[in-house]
Every structure is written in structure tokens, then in C-alpha cells.
Design an enzyme around this catalytic site. Sequence first.
Site, short mmCIF file in Angstrom:
data_model
loop_
_atom_site.label_atom_id
_atom_site.label_comp_id
_atom_site.label_asym_id
_atom_site.label_seq_id
_atom_site.Cartn_x
_atom_site.Cartn_y
_atom_site.Cartn_z
N ASP A 89 -4.03 -6.23 -3.39
CA ASP A 89 -4.52 -6.65 -2.07
C ASP A 89 -4.19 -8.13 -1.91
OD1 ASP A 89 -5.86 -7.06 0.27
OD2 ASP A 89 -7.80 -6.33 -0.44
N GLU A 144 -1.75 -4.19 1.48
CA GLU A 144 -2.39 -3.43 0.39
C GLU A 144 -1.48 -2.32 -0.10
OE1 GLU A 144 -6.40 -1.72 0.73
OE2 GLU A 144 -6.66 -3.12 2.39
#
Length: 420
Positions: free
Chosen positions: A18, A111
Site C-alpha cells: 500500500d 494497492e
Amino acid sequence: MPYPINIHSFPQAILHLDANAFFASVEQAVNPELMGKPVVVGKERGIVTAVSYEGKALGIKRGMTIREVQKKFPEVIILNSDYEKYSLYSIKMFDILKKFCPIVEEYSIDEAFADLQGLRGYLHQSYETIGLNIKETIKRALGIKVSIGISLTKVLAKIASNYKKPDGLTLISGREIHRYLRDLPVSEVWGIGPQRAALCEKLGIYSALDLASASEEFIRKHFSKPVYEIWLELRGIQVYPVVASTKDQYKSLSKALSFVPTEDKEFLLAQLAFNLERACFKARQYGLLAKRLIVFLKDEEFQTHSFEIKMSLPSAYPKELLPLLTQAFERLYKKEVKFRQVGVILADLTSKRVFQLSLFKRDHSNSQGCLETLYRSVDKINIKYGRTTLVHGVCLPITKEKPLKKGSSLKIPLLSINLT
Ligand SMILES: [Mg+2]
């Protein structure tokens, strides 16, 4: 809590990556003067879409209005969003990840999940070292920080990556699961929305550990299948596989712009050419070439007029495509008709590498090679200084003051060089 399986190390492992404060981090990476300063993105929408960590420290949150930020924090740097720049960074970031792990699922612009199973032996590295290397490579190559979580399942990997931010690396092995679930509110588990969280609380389940510790019988009695699956994942049993993303997702690319209806021919052609530049830029970033070009104009009455061109050679280079675009436009344009939108679609996209191999040593390969080199430089400049820095001359009438529709905006080129 008794766990049925995976007590010892990682028979399977999933990584979740992330990027931290992604849009703001990209802006800081591109312009080092912004490093260490509070930066907010979303000026053109009037709402904060991303905040740098320095901005978060001041108390700025996503969703706040720009006006509020300006009033309370006059020192904050507020920028327009530039999604093309962010998507380019996203592609580069995932390309790095793919160098380490072949199975990568691009979950959103910032992500991704990766399947690490079998990679320890192959790379002769522990999962921790693999995670660290990925982080460091991304930081060195792109100047942005990411947080990485590694665990047995997707749900646990997401908890791991969220555990330490920014720039975190967290591993959750089977025997440590309970430590990470104990203080985590059940509402923060991936897939448990507000409604499910409310049901959990009614049943006396407050933390992620409460949920994971419940018996199978209890879960099956009170919840639907998705919660049962999350329960399994929290206990280290894989339900959700990592599904590798492919470039087939991009079978076509389209770009369109709306404006106040106009019959200004020069302006309409410039808008079309600019859309072509943007679509081609994106295709090049993905290493794709188009076999078909579709040009469309929407008139004041919302009627769409389109024209399709099949290319003799696949291309993502405006220098080759602009003459075709101009021909199509000449066929579609009607005097005294006002148009409200123009756009282009690049269709039948094919991978550049596959195409070049099939070309072998045909004459075209040279001219395409020159174009590739030329546009590589153009792209570098536009990424650094803004997407309208280097455009074809035909786009220039865009700079004539034309009222654009609310929400759309065009920067005036700093410097425009005619590439034709
Ligand atoms: Mg993020």
C-alpha cells in the site's frame, strides 16, 4: 485462541503493498521542493483527495474542503490532481513488484497483492528480506514510501500493511495472529462494512479477535457466507486467491472532453488532438499499441457522430495518428452545428513487445523505433513539467480562452513545440 492450522511459519504467504499518501507522495517525488512540506491534492475538485504525512500531522483529513484548508492552514501547498502522473507511477511501482513476484494483483491505483508462495527458495531470501527489498527498490527508483504486510491470507496481509504506516513492514505469522487482532476493531477488518460491524456488536463481537475466536457453528448461525469467509481468512485459511492482473484489462483506452457547445472548427480539432495525445500517452505507459482509432463528436442535441480507422501498423504515436484523426474529423465536422464533446478511442490494443517481435526486420521497424525514442523523451518532459508542456502544434488553439465545463480544466502550455 486455538488455531487449526499454520502454527509454524508460512507454508503460504501473501504480500499486500500500500503506497502511503500516494498522490501527495508522487507530487513530492516529482518536485523535491515539496519534500517535507504539507501538501494537499484536489484543488480542482474543491475537496482534499490526498494529504502528505506532514499535512496529516497538522490534522488535515481527506474529504475536507479546500476552502477550509486554506483558511485554517495557510502554509499548506494545494495542488490540482494529475491522474496521468499518478497512474504512471502506479504502473512503475507495480512493475517493480512484478520483478520480485510474478503473481501480482493490482487492487487499486496504490494497492496490490502478491503471492509469495515458493519464492523464498527461488530468491534464497526470507519473506522479510523480500519485503524489505521491494520497499527499498521502490523508494530508490521512484522516491515514494510504501507499507508492506505479509501474512497467510489476503485479509491478514491487509491488516499487516496497515499496522505500521508510513514506510512499514509487518509480518504476521500463524502463531502471532491473535496479537494483531486483539486491539483491532472488527469494523476495520477488510470486508466488514458498517452494517456487518453493527451486527457483530449486537452479538458481542467488538475486536477482530472476538470474530476470529468465535466457533464455526456460531458464525454459520448468525452470519452470511462472506463473513464466514472472512472468519476463515482471519484464522489463516486462504479463501481469496491472488488473481494476477493482465494487460487484457486494457483492450481499449478512451479520452474525451466536454465543453460549452461550440462550432469553432480549430478549437474542436485541437481538443480532439489533445485527447489523442493523452490516450497515446497512456497506451505508451502500458507498452501498448492500437490497431484501431475511433474518433467521435457529440453535438448539442447529444447525438454522437463517429468514424473508425483501421491502422496498417499498430501505433501509439500522435505523429502517425494525427493525419488520420484530421481526415476523420473533416468527415464528421458540419458547419453551423455546435458540438459539446469530442473524444478518441484507441482500440484493439496489442503489446508493443509482441508486435515488435512479429515485425522482425521489416522496414517499418526503423521508423517506429525513431518514434519510440522521440516519444520516450517527450513523455519524460511532460511527466516532469506537466502534460501540456510538449504537444503537437495542432493542440495550440486550446490555449484560446474557451469556457470549459465546470470540473474540467486545461493548463496553458509553458512551452509548446511543434513536433510535426
Ligand atoms: Mg494508500
